[in-house]
Design an enzyme around this catalytic site. Structure first.
Site, PDB file in Angstrom:
ATOM      1  N   LYS A   1     -68.749  19.407  -5.235  1.00 12.29           N
ATOM      2  CA  LYS A   1     -69.110  20.404  -6.249  1.00 12.29           C
ATOM      3  C   LYS A   1     -69.628  19.707  -7.498  1.00 12.29           C
ATOM      4  O   LYS A   1     -68.883  19.030  -8.199  1.00 12.29           O
ATOM      5  CB  LYS A   1     -67.895  21.262  -6.632  1.00 12.29           C
TER       6      LYS A   1
ATOM      7  N   CYS B   1     -67.570   8.225 -19.911  1.00 15.76           N
ATOM      8  CA  CYS B   1     -66.106   8.119 -19.946  1.00 15.76           C
ATOM      9  C   CYS B   1     -65.666   6.725 -20.385  1.00 15.76           C
ATOM     10  O   CYS B   1     -64.625   6.570 -21.000  1.00 15.76           O
ATOM     11  CB  CYS B   1     -65.504   8.494 -18.605  1.00 15.76           C
TER      12      CYS B   1
ATOM     13  N   GLU C   1     -60.707   9.773 -11.700  1.00 13.96           N
ATOM     14  CA  GLU C   1     -61.282   8.905 -12.736  1.00 13.96           C
ATOM     15  C   GLU C   1     -61.495   9.793 -13.947  1.00 13.96           C
ATOM     16  O   GLU C   1     -62.269  10.748 -13.893  1.00 13.96           O
ATOM     17  CB  GLU C   1     -62.588   8.304 -12.207  1.00 13.96           C
TER      18      GLU C   1
ATOM     19  N   GLU D   1     -60.832  11.482 -27.323  1.00 17.61           N
ATOM     20  CA  GLU D   1     -62.141  11.170 -26.768  1.00 17.61           C
ATOM     21  C   GLU D   1     -63.146  12.157 -27.353  1.00 17.61           C
ATOM     22  O   GLU D   1     -63.013  13.362 -27.172  1.00 17.61           O
ATOM     23  CB  GLU D   1     -62.071  11.311 -25.243  1.00 17.61           C
TER      24      GLU D   1
END
Ligand code: ADP
Length: 792
Positions: free
Chosen positions: A191, A299, A265, A396
């Site tokens: 997906k 990331c 991850e 983040e």
């Protein structure tokens, strides 16, 4: 028109747009909307959602919101295809992957332009980085497909893999997921992210052209609800996820106890460390690649600049000068450095976090460049004077914002680098090789780039420490995620733990001191025997119900004390492997010297015949020798990645490990689990067999006489599942092995979502006499890839 002399004076770049006509034609052809790709064909478009070009805000396509029924159909198709795909020879699978690599290469320009229009990233990046890496990934794994049988003996494919990817590297993340899965003999349902489904759909069309067997790759588009349906589907054997830590946690909980294999991850807040002796000009270029690559929506972005105080101002000045030259704008323009933010919601998130930073009174610097007047853009930003506690240093941002903090000593630099719950990547800048390698060794991150940043290659593993997730993608270590042991289905662990709190022998500790002194085992914490916090012990009984001794009834507090003691002993992980081997040999030798006594204890506790008990002790001695021998031989690797880089894959200990033993094989299982964990440099909190704990408690004196440093092995007796719960919830535990019952395994997986610790949780019985080998060492370690450049 500008005169040449004006151009030469300003050196401004004129517009240099990449042609996009071919992509527009393709989009026009699909104006009616895209369906899913299931069983080798596109379905009719269903309930459609809009896909936008973030640089212009225009709608460029519509894709179908995947329903649970769509997921059902895709999983069924993948299931049907899997056995045949796995039965093909490695060579045949390899040819298929090779064909995919060739098709990607042939369409590099089309895919680059489509990616840029869909995601907003500069064409320079999609053309020079994303798409070439996609091709490289399929080539690399075409190789693995033909090597899988010889290089991964004793394993088989996992089966049907559900894969969920984010929007920041849409096609590259697809390649990272699909290539290893297919090479390993699995089939997939993937997906893509709802913002960026288009290159995945173009890839689906290429699967048809490349004549990939139907059903091997299925692509279902949709949002988080579609992803959640895929995660929940009973026909999926493995979930691989890349995305936010928050969703990663939800997926960890949703898959707990289902037997699905999982790799995640997740987010990061990666340090970019500049030491005093760094080449500052190179570091500035590195920072550009670290945080302004893909608008900082990476990331592993080097988003926390940690710079030596003495050179901080000089570095900031160079950075500002460089930032003034970054061109923000049309992503399709070949001279654009910084493109568009993927969607308004992301832009708002960046603005909200920056707003919080502004309230803290931090210093912001932005080049005073005009942003395009439409589309989703955010200017490259430098924030200085940031304290480690600031929200901008912790959260983040996922945008082009670099936050800077200074340090005075290398120790402080490492401490700041590790002052985060994440651990995805780090970048270290210094001209001193030993300082660089020392920092690389001490920083807790899955990837460390020395004098470089954001280097990727299919041959190197990528993935996180701590809350950045577990599992690796790429290289040999990535492939292990897509294989499982080829063995008959194992039976559940048979011995049912007795309910200890109801045990007739529950005795207040005070009475123990008088009546049972010599038969009462305490806990073992920090190298000392410790009374249980509860003050209670429980009776250990033989199969006939006769009491054979007492063991401490450990509780939450005891586990916490043990975790603290284990954390304090972390220098064990830095000891040489030879030293650790030596200590393990002493353990084996001392156990051997007391073999009779241990055998008698086993017989008394479990009712085993003298011969069986002797055999268990003998097997335990051999096992300890085995891991002593292996302590200095579980080598890492040097991956063949980019030219002029040595990419070291190091097997590092997790740190503090919880080890919950089954009731069965009370001595052998304990030794089989604790020895590989400590051989690799972990410090352990072990919960021995609840019903037969006395072999483990007798083991204290073996540990004491074998020079095992205090805190390396801690033992807490009591109800296994209650103690396992505390271990699973404890943020100071980095990895947890649980070999008990199915309900306990599910509990451990669900509760470990807090700090996303890596778990090995199973309710199945191992064949303990045979349970040894590399697999235990692999589970006791995590791989750190260190990229070291060479050459002037
Ligand atoms: P980001 O913050 O980078 O957008 P997300 O974690 O929200 O990251 O999204 C990454 C991927 O996970 C996307 O494909 C998204 O649709 C999907 N996703 C979001 N929520 C869920 C969920 N609850 N279960 C499964 N997948 C989800």
């Amino acid at each position: 028109m500008a005169l040449i002399k004006d151009i030469l004076r300003t050196m401004d770049y004129g517009p240099s747009p990449e042609g996009s006509e071919h992509v527009r034609v393709w989009l026009k052809e699909h104006e009616g909307g895209f369906g899913h790709f299931i069983n080798g064909a596109f379905t009719k478009p269903g309930d459609l959602f809009d896909v936008f070009n973030p640089a212009t805000g225009e709608r460029i396509a519509r894709a179908t919101q995947g329903s649970p029924a769509d997921i059902d159909a895709a999983v069924a198709s993948a299931r049907k295809a899997q056995a045949k795909w796995a039965a093909l020879s490695g060579f045949e699978r390899s040819k298929n992957l090779y064909a995919l690599a060739r098709h990607v290469q042939k369409r590099e320009r089309f895919l680059s332009v489509l990616e840029t229009i869909d995601n907003g990233k500069p064409i320079r990046e999609s053309r020079d980085i994303d798409i070439p890496l996609v091709a490289r990934h399929f080539y690399h794994h075409a190789g693995w497909a033909s090597l899988i049988d010889s290089e991964f003996p004793g394993t088989k494919p996992v089966g049907v893999c559900g894969q969920i990817i984010p929007w920041n590297f849409p096609l590259l993340m697809l390649a990272w997921k699909i290539a290893p899965a297919l090479a390993g003999g699995n089939t997939v349902v993937l997906k893509p992210a709802e913002y960026t489904p288009l290159t995945a759909l173009a890839f689906a069309a290429m699967c048809v052209e490349a004549r990939l067997p139907a059903g091997v790759v299925n692509i279902v588009t949709g949002d988080g609800a579609t992803g959640a349906a895929l995660v929940a589907h009973g026909g999926v054997d493995k979930i691989a996820f890349t995305g936010s830590t928050e969703v990663g946690r939800a997926i960890r909980k949703a898959t707990a106890g289902t037997g699905k294999k999982l790799s995640v991850e997740l987010g990061g807040k990666s340090p970019f460390v500049v030491f005093e002796d760094a080449d500052l000009d190179s570091a500035v270029e590195g920072a550009v690649d670290a945080i302004w690559f893909n608008q900082g929506q990476v990331c592993c972005a080097g988003s926390r600049l940690l710079v030596a105080e003495g050179v901080a101002e000089a570095l900031y000045a160079k950075l500002r000068a460089r930032m003034a030259n970054l061109r923000v704008g049309d992503p399709l323009d070949k001279s654009t450095d910084v493109g568009a933010i993927v969607a308004p919601a992301q832009l708002e998130r960046i603005q909200r976090l920056i707003g919080e930073g502004e309230k803290e009174g931090l210093e912001f610097w932005r080049a005073d460049d005009l942003l395009p007047d439409r589309g989703c853009f955010y200017p490259p930003t430098l924030v200085t004077g940031v304290e480690p506690a600031s929200v901008l240093a912790r959260e983040e941002i996922f945008g082009p914002v670099l936050v800077a903090t200074t340090f005075r000593t290398p120790d402080e630099a490492v401490a700041l680098a590790n002052n985060t719950r994440y651990g995805l990547a780090a970048s270290v800048w210094t001209e001193n090789i030993s300082r660089a390698l020392e920092a690389a060794a001490r920083i807790k991150a899955g990837v460390v780039w020395i004098n470089s940043t954001n280097m990727f290659d299919a041959a190197s593993g990528f993935g996180g420490y701590r809350e950045s997730g577990f599992g690796r993608e790429g290289g040999r270590e990535g492939l292990t995620e897509y294989r499982i042991a080829d063995e008959p289905k194992r039976k559940p662990n048979s011995a049912k733990p007795a309910p200890l709190s109801a045990s007739p022998g529950l005795v207040p500790a005070g009475e123990i001191e008088h009546g049972y002194l010599d038969r009462t085992a305490k806990l073992y914490i920090g190298g000392k025997q410790a009374r249980p916090d509860s003050g209670y012990s429980y009776a250990v009984v033989d199969p006939a119900g006769r009491e054979v001794g007492l063991a401490g009834l450990g509780n939450r507090k005891d586990v916490r004390n043990a975790v603290e003691a284990a954390a304090k002993a972390s220098s064990w992980g830095a000891a040489t492997a030879h030293n650790r081997a030596q200590v393990l040999y002493y353990v084996a030798e001392n156990l051997s010297a007391r073999a009779d006594e241990f055998a008698r204890r086993l017989s008394a506790m479990t009712g085993a015949s003298a011969r069986a008990a002797e055999a268990e002790v003998e097997a335990s001695v051999r096992r300890a020798f085995f891991y002593a021998g292996f302590a200095d031989k579980f080598d890492g690797a040097v991956h063949a990645t980019r030219s002029r880089f040595v990419t070291l894959a190091m097997n590092e200990p997790w740190g503090v490990m919880g080890v919950v033993c089954p009731n069965e094989a009370p001595l052998l299982a304990f030794v089989s689990l604790v020895m590989p964990a400590i051989a690799m440099g972990n410090c352990v909190v072990a919960i021995p067999s609840a019903n037969h704990p006395l072999s483990a408690t007798d083991f204290y004196s073996v540990l004491d006489t074998s020079d095992v440093p205090a805190g390396v092995v801690n033992i807490v007796t009591g109800e296994a599942n209650a103690l396992a719960k505390t271990l699973a919830e404890h943020d100071g535990v980095d990895a947890l092995w649980y070999l008990g019952d199915a309900a306990g395994a599910a509990q451990v997986e669900a509760l470990s979502a807090g700090n996303l610790k890596a778990t090995w949780a199973s309710g199945s019985a191992l064949d303990w006499p045979k349970a040894e080998g590399r697999e235990f060492l692999r589970r006791a370690t995590q791989v750190k890839n260190i990229w070291t450049p060479y050459g002037e």
